[in-house]
Each structure stands twice: as structure tokens, then as C-alpha cells.
Write a protein that holds these residues in place. Structure first.
Motif, PDB file in Angstrom:
ATOM      1  N   GLY A 144      -5.865  35.308  23.616  1.00  0.00           N
ATOM      2  CA  GLY A 144      -5.683  34.197  24.541  1.00  0.00           C
ATOM      3  C   GLY A 144      -4.592  33.283  24.038  1.00  0.00           C
ATOM      4  O   GLY A 144      -4.087  33.447  22.916  1.00  0.00           O
ATOM      5  N   PHE A 145      -4.228  32.318  24.872  1.00  0.00           N
ATOM      6  CA  PHE A 145      -3.131  31.421  24.537  1.00  0.00           C
ATOM      7  C   PHE A 145      -3.562  29.974  24.714  1.00  0.00           C
ATOM      8  O   PHE A 145      -4.309  29.637  25.631  1.00  0.00           O
ATOM      9  CB  PHE A 145      -1.908  31.706  25.410  1.00  0.00           C
ATOM     10  CG  PHE A 145      -1.556  33.168  25.455  1.00  0.00           C
ATOM     11  CD1 PHE A 145      -1.239  33.850  24.289  1.00  0.00           C
ATOM     12  CD2 PHE A 145      -1.584  33.863  26.642  1.00  0.00           C
ATOM     13  CE1 PHE A 145      -0.941  35.199  24.316  1.00  0.00           C
ATOM     14  CE2 PHE A 145      -1.283  35.216  26.679  1.00  0.00           C
ATOM     15  CZ  PHE A 145      -0.963  35.881  25.516  1.00  0.00           C
ATOM     16  N   ALA A 146      -3.096  29.133  23.824  1.00  0.00           N
ATOM     17  CA  ALA A 146      -3.397  27.700  23.869  1.00  0.00           C
ATOM     18  C   ALA A 146      -2.081  26.943  23.836  1.00  0.00           C
ATOM     19  O   ALA A 146      -1.198  27.251  23.040  1.00  0.00           O
ATOM     20  CB  ALA A 146      -4.260  27.302  22.676  1.00  0.00           C
ATOM     21  N   SER A 147      -1.961  25.943  24.688  1.00  0.00           N
ATOM     22  CA  SER A 147      -0.764  25.121  24.732  1.00  0.00           C
ATOM     23  C   SER A 147      -1.140  23.665  24.551  1.00  0.00           C
ATOM     24  O   SER A 147      -2.040  23.161  25.209  1.00  0.00           O
ATOM     25  CB  SER A 147      -0.053  25.306  26.077  1.00  0.00           C
ATOM     26  OG  SER A 147       1.007  24.383  26.196  1.00  0.00           O
ATOM     27  N   LEU A 148      -0.435  23.007  23.654  1.00  0.00           N
ATOM     28  CA  LEU A 148      -0.609  21.573  23.442  1.00  0.00           C
ATOM     29  C   LEU A 148       0.732  20.873  23.603  1.00  0.00           C
ATOM     30  O   LEU A 148       0.940  19.793  23.071  1.00  0.00           O
ATOM     31  CB  LEU A 148      -1.175  21.310  22.045  1.00  0.00           C
ATOM     32  CG  LEU A 148      -2.638  21.658  21.887  1.00  0.00           C
ATOM     33  CD1 LEU A 148      -2.974  22.006  20.455  1.00  0.00           C
ATOM     34  CD2 LEU A 148      -3.493  20.510  22.365  1.00  0.00           C
ATOM     35  N   GLU A 149       1.628  21.468  24.331  1.00  0.00           N
ATOM     36  CA  GLU A 149       2.996  20.972  24.445  1.00  0.00           C
ATOM     37  C   GLU A 149       3.099  19.570  25.030  1.00  0.00           C
ATOM     38  O   GLU A 149       3.921  18.792  24.631  1.00  0.00           O
ATOM     39  CB  GLU A 149       3.847  21.928  25.297  1.00  0.00           C
ATOM     40  CG  GLU A 149       4.141  23.233  24.624  1.00  0.00           C
ATOM     41  CD  GLU A 149       4.948  23.076  23.355  1.00  0.00           C
ATOM     42  OE1 GLU A 149       5.926  22.317  23.330  1.00  0.00           O
ATOM     43  OE2 GLU A 149       4.585  23.711  22.360  1.00  0.00           O
ATOM     44  N   ILE A 150       2.270  19.231  25.985  1.00  0.00           N
ATOM     45  CA  ILE A 150       2.404  17.948  26.670  1.00  0.00           C
ATOM     46  C   ILE A 150       1.290  16.995  26.248  1.00  0.00           C
ATOM     47  O   ILE A 150       1.057  15.998  26.876  1.00  0.00           O
ATOM     48  CB  ILE A 150       2.354  18.123  28.200  1.00  0.00           C
ATOM     49  CG1 ILE A 150       2.870  19.492  28.621  1.00  0.00           C
ATOM     50  CG2 ILE A 150       3.154  17.053  28.908  1.00  0.00           C
ATOM     51  CD1 ILE A 150       2.612  19.827  30.054  1.00  0.00           C
ATOM     52  N   GLY A 151       0.593  17.312  25.186  1.00  0.00           N
ATOM     53  CA  GLY A 151      -0.519  16.482  24.746  1.00  0.00           C
ATOM     54  C   GLY A 151      -1.840  16.928  25.330  1.00  0.00           C
ATOM     55  O   GLY A 151      -2.892  16.672  24.770  1.00  0.00           O
ATOM     56  N   ASP A 152      -1.784  17.591  26.477  1.00  0.00           N
ATOM     57  CA  ASP A 152      -2.993  18.152  27.082  1.00  0.00           C
ATOM     58  C   ASP A 152      -3.164  19.570  26.579  1.00  0.00           C
ATOM     59  O   ASP A 152      -2.194  20.292  26.385  1.00  0.00           O
ATOM     60  CB  ASP A 152      -2.870  18.201  28.613  1.00  0.00           C
ATOM     61  CG  ASP A 152      -2.891  16.836  29.251  1.00  0.00           C
ATOM     62  OD1 ASP A 152      -3.487  15.922  28.645  1.00  0.00           O
ATOM     63  OD2 ASP A 152      -2.315  16.685  30.329  1.00  0.00           O
ATOM     64  N   LEU A 153      -4.405  19.954  26.392  1.00  0.00           N
ATOM     65  CA  LEU A 153      -4.683  21.316  25.978  1.00  0.00           C
ATOM     66  C   LEU A 153      -4.809  22.186  27.216  1.00  0.00           C
ATOM     67  O   LEU A 153      -5.548  21.863  28.138  1.00  0.00           O
ATOM     68  CB  LEU A 153      -5.985  21.368  25.171  1.00  0.00           C
ATOM     69  CG  LEU A 153      -6.471  22.765  24.802  1.00  0.00           C
ATOM     70  CD1 LEU A 153      -5.487  23.443  23.848  1.00  0.00           C
ATOM     71  CD2 LEU A 153      -7.837  22.696  24.176  1.00  0.00           C
ATOM     72  N   ARG A 154      -4.069  23.265  27.234  1.00  0.00           N
ATOM     73  CA  ARG A 154      -4.182  24.251  28.310  1.00  0.00           C
ATOM     74  C   ARG A 154      -4.522  25.581  27.665  1.00  0.00           C
ATOM     75  O   ARG A 154      -3.896  25.982  26.698  1.00  0.00           O
ATOM     76  CB  ARG A 154      -2.873  24.366  29.074  1.00  0.00           C
ATOM     77  CG  ARG A 154      -2.531  23.090  29.802  1.00  0.00           C
ATOM     78  CD  ARG A 154      -1.265  23.248  30.573  1.00  0.00           C
ATOM     79  NE  ARG A 154      -0.961  21.987  31.226  1.00  0.00           N
ATOM     80  CZ  ARG A 154       0.065  21.827  32.010  1.00  0.00           C
ATOM     81  NH1 ARG A 154       0.893  22.813  32.234  1.00  0.00           N
ATOM     82  NH2 ARG A 154       0.279  20.663  32.564  1.00  0.00           N
ATOM     83  N   LEU A 155      -5.536  26.235  28.240  1.00  0.00           N
ATOM     84  CA  LEU A 155      -5.974  27.521  27.697  1.00  0.00           C
ATOM     85  C   LEU A 155      -5.801  28.619  28.713  1.00  0.00           C
ATOM     86  O   LEU A 155      -6.042  28.410  29.906  1.00  0.00           O
ATOM     87  CB  LEU A 155      -7.460  27.467  27.340  1.00  0.00           C
ATOM     88  CG  LEU A 155      -7.881  26.760  26.081  1.00  0.00           C
ATOM     89  CD1 LEU A 155      -9.397  26.777  25.958  1.00  0.00           C
ATOM     90  CD2 LEU A 155      -7.254  27.385  24.861  1.00  0.00           C
ATOM     91  N   LYS A 156      -5.409  29.768  28.248  1.00  0.00           N
ATOM     92  CA  LYS A 156      -5.451  30.989  29.043  1.00  0.00           C
ATOM     93  C   LYS A 156      -6.185  31.986  28.168  1.00  0.00           C
ATOM     94  O   LYS A 156      -5.607  32.532  27.229  1.00  0.00           O
ATOM     95  CB  LYS A 156      -4.056  31.475  29.396  1.00  0.00           C
ATOM     96  CG  LYS A 156      -4.087  32.771  30.210  1.00  0.00           C
ATOM     97  CD  LYS A 156      -2.737  33.124  30.736  1.00  0.00           C
ATOM     98  CE  LYS A 156      -2.678  34.432  31.460  1.00  0.00           C
ATOM     99  NZ  LYS A 156      -3.761  34.803  32.319  1.00  0.00           N
ATOM    100  N   VAL A 157      -7.481  32.159  28.437  1.00  0.00           N
ATOM    101  CA  VAL A 157      -8.303  33.079  27.659  1.00  0.00           C
ATOM    102  C   VAL A 157      -9.056  33.986  28.613  1.00  0.00           C
ATOM    103  O   VAL A 157      -9.388  33.588  29.730  1.00  0.00           O
ATOM    104  CB  VAL A 157      -9.295  32.337  26.724  1.00  0.00           C
ATOM    105  CG1 VAL A 157      -8.555  31.514  25.692  1.00  0.00           C
ATOM    106  CG2 VAL A 157     -10.258  31.484  27.499  1.00  0.00           C
ATOM    107  N   PRO A 158      -9.333  35.212  28.191  1.00  0.00           N
ATOM    108  CA  PRO A 158     -10.079  36.127  29.055  1.00  0.00           C
ATOM    109  C   PRO A 158     -11.541  35.693  29.176  1.00  0.00           C
ATOM    110  O   PRO A 158     -12.042  34.922  28.361  1.00  0.00           O
ATOM    111  CB  PRO A 158      -9.976  37.471  28.323  1.00  0.00           C
ATOM    112  CG  PRO A 158      -9.737  37.101  26.903  1.00  0.00           C
ATOM    113  CD  PRO A 158      -8.977  35.810  26.913  1.00  0.00           C
ATOM    114  N   GLU A 159     -12.189  36.175  30.199  1.00  0.00           N
ATOM    115  CA  GLU A 159     -13.628  35.945  30.331  1.00  0.00           C
ATOM    116  C   GLU A 159     -14.316  36.551  29.121  1.00  0.00           C
ATOM    117  O   GLU A 159     -13.911  37.591  28.626  1.00  0.00           O
ATOM    118  CB  GLU A 159     -14.164  36.616  31.604  1.00  0.00           C
ATOM    119  CG  GLU A 159     -13.663  35.987  32.883  1.00  0.00           C
ATOM    120  CD  GLU A 159     -14.242  34.599  33.099  1.00  0.00           C
ATOM    121  OE1 GLU A 159     -15.428  34.370  32.776  1.00  0.00           O
ATOM    122  OE2 GLU A 159     -13.486  33.728  33.583  1.00  0.00           O
ATOM    123  N   GLY A 160     -15.318  35.896  28.653  1.00  0.00           N
ATOM    124  CA  GLY A 160     -16.038  36.466  27.526  1.00  0.00           C
ATOM    125  C   GLY A 160     -16.775  35.408  26.741  1.00  0.00           C
ATOM    126  O   GLY A 160     -16.918  34.273  27.180  1.00  0.00           O
TER     127      GLY A 160
END
Length: 155
Positions: free
Chosen positions: A39-55
Motif C-alpha cells: 500500500g501507499f501512504a502520502s503525507l505531502e500536504i500535511g494530510d495523510l492519504r492512504l491507498k491500501v488493499p482490503e484486508g
């Protein structure tokens, strides 16, 4: 542990948050090839955004150093999605900040003698820092670091 039961969260690309940061692309491909969920985690703009598979199950973060608060956000966000990071924010801080791990590994018996100054760069007087460093080390060369990484790029 069976790799299919574990998620490895990598940093997301700053340009394309649904993809891995190019610096970790090879590792992410290898992790997938041996059966890990990725999965991928982004903290670029101060907000956490996740793209992770179901599980659900255990998770590891493999990426750039994070501030402890950002790591805590990642821990909480993954927990809401059913994943449990192997290390919580307290364990991350313990392993990440010099004053917390220095004595745990044996201090100056196994690593160079170190001193530190709690606070931020604006909360203490640099002249006092210089005086203490001179008192502790004399005129031998020293390395100035913050709690987690070298400050060698600063003059």
C-alpha cells in the motif's frame, strides 16, 4: 509470519499518490512478487492519504523518516482499515530519537559518546551549546546532529 498476511506501506509518489514513490519502486515490486500486500501512504500536504488493499493483519512502514506525530497518524489510519503497524508511535519514537535509544544499546560503550540538548533550535542559546560542546569535547572534531539525522548540510 506468512507474507500474504502482512501489508508493507511505502511512501506514495508526490506526483501520483496512487503509485509508490520512485525511490521505493524496486522494493515495492519485490515485496509484491513474494506475496506481501503493498500500500501507499502520502503525507505531502500535511494530510495523510492512504491507498491500501482490503484486508487486515500486521503492517510495516518502509519509507522516509516521519515525524513521530505523522507516524502516529499513519498508525491510527491503518488501524481504522484493519491493519496493525508492528511498532506503535511510542516504539517508533524510542527507536528514532537518539536520547531514547542511546542508553538502550549501551551508550558510549558501543557508540561514540554523545550529548544532546532537549528542545528546538529556537528554544536554546547557541552560545551555550557551543560552550557545553567545548567543555565536553575540547578541540576534537565533533558531529552535530538533530535527534534523528545528521545536520552536515548546514554550515
Amino acid at each position: 509470519m506468512d507474507s500474504r498476511q502482512m501489508l508493507i506501506a511505502f511512501p506514495a509518489s508526490p506526483i501520483s499518490p496512487a503509485r509508490v514513490d520512485p525511490a521505493f519502486e524496486e522494493e515495492a515490486l519485490l515485496a509484491k512478487s513474494v506475496g506481501f500486500d503493498v500500500g501507499f501512504a502520502s503525507l505531502e500536504i500535511g494530510d495523510l492519504r492512504l491507498k491500501v488493499p482490503e484486508g487486515h493483519g500486521a503492517a510495516l512502514y518502509r519509507g522516509w523518516m516521519l515525524l513521530v506525530g505523522d507516524y502516529a497518524k499513519l498508525h491510527e489510519a491503518l488501524a481504522r482499515r484493519g491493519y496493525q503497524l508492528v511498532n506503535d508511535a511510542n516504539a517508533y519514537q524510542h527507536c528514532h530519537h537518539l536520547p531514547e535509544w542511546y542508553d538502550a544499546i549501551g551508550g558510549s560503550k558501543v557508540t561514540p559518546r554523545s550529548i544532546w540538548f532537549p528542545g528546538t533550535s529556537t528554544s536554546f542559546d547557541m552560545a551555550s551549546v557551543v560552550d557545553r560542546v567545548r567543555a565536553e569535547y575540547g578541540k576534537v572534531p565533533v558531529i552535530l546532529k538533530d535527534y534523528v539525522k545528521s545536520r552536515k548540510h548546514e554550515s
